[in-house]
Design a protein around this motif. Sequence first.
Motif, PDB file in Angstrom:
ATOM      1  N   GLY A   1      -6.489  -4.483  -4.202  1.00 26.73           N
ATOM      2  CA  GLY A   1      -5.165  -5.088  -4.405  1.00 26.73           C
ATOM      3  C   GLY A   1      -4.086  -5.225  -5.254  1.00 26.73           C
TER       4      GLY A   1
ATOM      5  N   SER B   1      -1.406   1.709  -5.336  1.00 27.69           N
ATOM      6  CA  SER B   1      -1.628   0.604  -5.413  1.00 27.69           C
ATOM      7  C   SER B   1      -2.550   1.619  -3.531  1.00 27.69           C
ATOM      8  CB  SER B   1      -0.365   0.354  -4.471  1.00 27.69           C
ATOM      9  OG  SER B   1       0.535   0.807  -3.350  1.00 27.69           O
TER      10      SER B   1
ATOM     11  N   ILE C   1       0.590  -1.192   0.381  1.00 28.70           N
ATOM     12  CA  ILE C   1       0.122   0.157   0.100  1.00 28.70           C
ATOM     13  C   ILE C   1       0.508   1.362  -0.126  1.00 28.70           C
ATOM     14  CG2 ILE C   1      -0.277   0.537   2.448  1.00 28.70           C
ATOM     15  CD1 ILE C   1      -3.338   1.311   1.567  1.00 28.70           C
TER      16      ILE C   1
ATOM     17  N   TYR D   1      -5.943  -0.939  -2.949  1.00 33.23           N
ATOM     18  CA  TYR D   1      -5.591  -1.233  -0.941  1.00 33.23           C
ATOM     19  C   TYR D   1      -6.903  -0.865  -0.568  1.00 33.23           C
ATOM     20  CZ  TYR D   1      -2.178  -3.845  -2.199  1.00 33.23           C
ATOM     21  OH  TYR D   1      -1.103  -4.864  -2.548  1.00 33.23           O
TER      22      TYR D   1
END
Lengths: 779, 156
Positions: free
Chosen positions: A615, A599, A485, A603
Amino acid sequence: MSATAAEPWVGKPLKRKEDPRLIMGRARYIDDINVTGQLWASFVRSPEAHARIVSIDTAEAAAQPGVHAVYVGNDLDLEAPLPMAWVPPGVEVKNPPHWALAKDEVHHVGDPVALVIGSDRYAVVDAAQLVSVEYEPLPVVVDLEKAYEGGDLVHADLGTNQCHEWSLGGGDLEAGFNAAEVVVERRIVNHRTAGAAIEPRGVLADYRAGSLTLTSSTQVPHFLRLFLALQLGISEDRVRAIAPEVGGGFGSKLQIYGEEIALAWASRKLERPVKWVESRTEGMLATHHGRDQIAYAKIGATRDGKITAYHTKILQDLGAYLMLLTPTIPSLGAFVMSGVYDIPAVQTDIVGVFTNKMPTDAIRGAGRPEATHQIEMMIDQLADELGMDRLELRRKNFMTPESFPHETALGVVYDSGDYPKALDTLLEMADLDAIKAQAPAGKLRGVGYSTYTEICGLAPSRVTGPSGFGLQTGLWESAMVRVHITGAVTVYTGTSPHGQGLETTMAQIVAQRLGVDPQNVEVIHGDTGTGPQGLGTYGSRSTAVGGESVARATAKIVEKARQIVAHQLEASPEDIELIDGKFAVKGSPDKGMTIGEISGAAYIPENLPEGMEPGLEELAFYDPENFVFPFGAHGCVVEVDPDTGNVDVIKYAAVDDCGPAINPKIIDGQVHGGIVHAIGQALFERIHYDEDGQLVTGNFADYALPSAADVPSFDLDRTETPSPVNSLGVKGIGEAGTIAASPCITNAVIDALRPLGVTFINMPLGPQRVWEAIEEAKR
Amino acid sequence: MAGSVRVTMTVNGAQQSAEVEPRLLLVHFLRETLGLTGTHVGCDTSNCGACTVHLNGEAIKSCTLLAAQADGAEITTIEGMGQEGALHPLQEAFWEHHGLQCGYCTPGMIMASADLLERNPKPNEEEVREALAGNLCRCTGYHNIVKAVLAASEAS
Ligand code: FES
Ligand code: FES
């Protein structure tokens, strides 16, 4: 503008990511790892090269304080003998049973016969000496050519010492030799050597609550898990194999060793962790050796130097048993037996022969150094016979750059190459003849060359697999790329590096594509309990196959990233590209997202495209379409002292081509190490058994590894001819130096000795052999 | 155990004391008793140099000495050479010049090189090669090790 125009990490000579732990003494090799409750193991090994085991008395050893158990061969209720992975279709390969502990007969010095387990590392070694074994000696077979002819047998029940016959040919050999005006034949010996990684092998087996964790100094943790499961009858999901920091392998740790199996068995039996680390002397006896073949080579050519045919018959000394790839090794060389030359008819006939020695198997180059050694020596021998310049002869027969992809007479398709360019580059780098001309009084100097190719990047499974070449496995590779993340990246590779610098190389591949710093890309390897399956590090495959699978997994990440960015910026995914570390819309680089921002969106999935999974993590398996064929040109000058026979390498220059460099620093390092490995074989190293099958060179005092004082620094350059096989364009480089260098040195020594009448000599070129050759030529 | 002896020595600046078997080698004392596993074992004939440490300022092969023989000595191992962010110049140079691959020989190489530079701060290539002749490396072909040592000598 390219779609990956961020910081160009690929091509940079970055310092290695793996080094801090290594230079500070903080790495954890097998001998550095201990667990609570751990016991120690020591093996009792045969001092006889060939004998029947009459009896084994373990009582005294078992009675020693701290000794927990002593086991012999028949105690180990394993599902199968140790594995051998090659079943070539239509070829009978005689495979005598090879158990983790010998059962009735020992077949080489060092064959293990008993296992002592106890609480103290030193006490088990002492106790092992108290195991009393009565042997009835049997005839010992040492000499390869005699063993081939018959007489005494290594395995009486086979009725022969010949294990198998295997051939590979193409073109009309008879016509080729008929067309030849000159034929040269030589008997070329490629003697036995040791891998001699400076870290000895070691194993820690820990079976508890129905599951086995086995940590081993191995190049192939995934194979190891599979075979542990099969041998012990444990379901594969309950076996975890770990390669910790591994201190070099060079093929010697590409193996499923009896010690790994025996320790796992004992740990399960005793329900205790059990550890063993070999001593160097033990390793020289019982870690597989390499090379050891005699080739009867024959080359035919026209008077003006066009090679018309090449035939070689190879006797391969297999040692006493077949280990994982033992009989396979010479065949790997057969695929490139014609080297870089366009030869219309080529044939290799191999006979594997048993002797009472430690088995041979893959050592750096595995069959290809042997093949290159013979073709490159034969070229020089032919040039001499023709009275032609040896470089002119080479150029005359090179496959031309235009002919790639080039299908050889053997049906092998070389992917790409430019051999004249490599040779030209070498000759521009170093004026070897000038150095030769400056020989001091009383010394002789000679120049040697080797223009080579090799076959690596193992491998297209449809070619190497069960119905093709006969390896009972696929040879794909896998990678998983996980963007966290925060935008940090973890890469899991199925390869298992042990010095090759893949943590850095792979990080560069990923960093380039995601616009991150390689420092924030962690590469995890060597543990079957993490990440996807893989097949390990050997055969110069880890970048060409493993690196490509990393690139492919990363490409999937990029694809998903572009969709996320396009969705968030209301653009079309095709218009998103990586610009200065951001995935942005073409033409408006200020509007973009870093991989960390992407990311974050992946996430915390509040705003992803319809139907997209959250994800940012992708897996790729990659099975190459073809092998890759690195190549190059090496040249050297040696200086011989005719009074002592001593040979010094005073100049060594090399041009190697492994496609576009990812990390030039690492590539050069691989070449340096590879060259010295082969100089070691050419001049110093020899595994020597006496006529009773006793190992004479069984430690580092007697087995002469080259030291810093024995070798020069090197002049290196590269050409970069991309391979069309993978998207990186890369070829392997781990073995290239070793494949190229031994004929280069040997040809140079012959060149130096020619004025004295020596026209041919076999390795190892230690002072005694060189001196004897000089004396013989005087007669 | 056939009796034991008490040994006391200063290791990387800290005093260490333990009861050990008289036959315990110094390398095993460092690795197993003190947990300093940066010093490695690569052979049993004192040829490889993986076990090289400094004893009273001089490089020695710690597999050739009993722990008891080092009683009272000052020992430096690789762990005492430098830390993250404060590496020894040789550690920096080995890193910068790719003087290591698998790293197994590296601690010994660095300790042997430090000894050389102590005795001969500006060695030439041949002197470096001679000084390292007792330390075997299978990976690097020595080229970059030599380069690293020469670079460290330049830097100091
Ligand atoms: S361990 Fe090899 S010299 Fe000490
Ligand atoms: S770096 Fe592997 S032995 Fe030197």
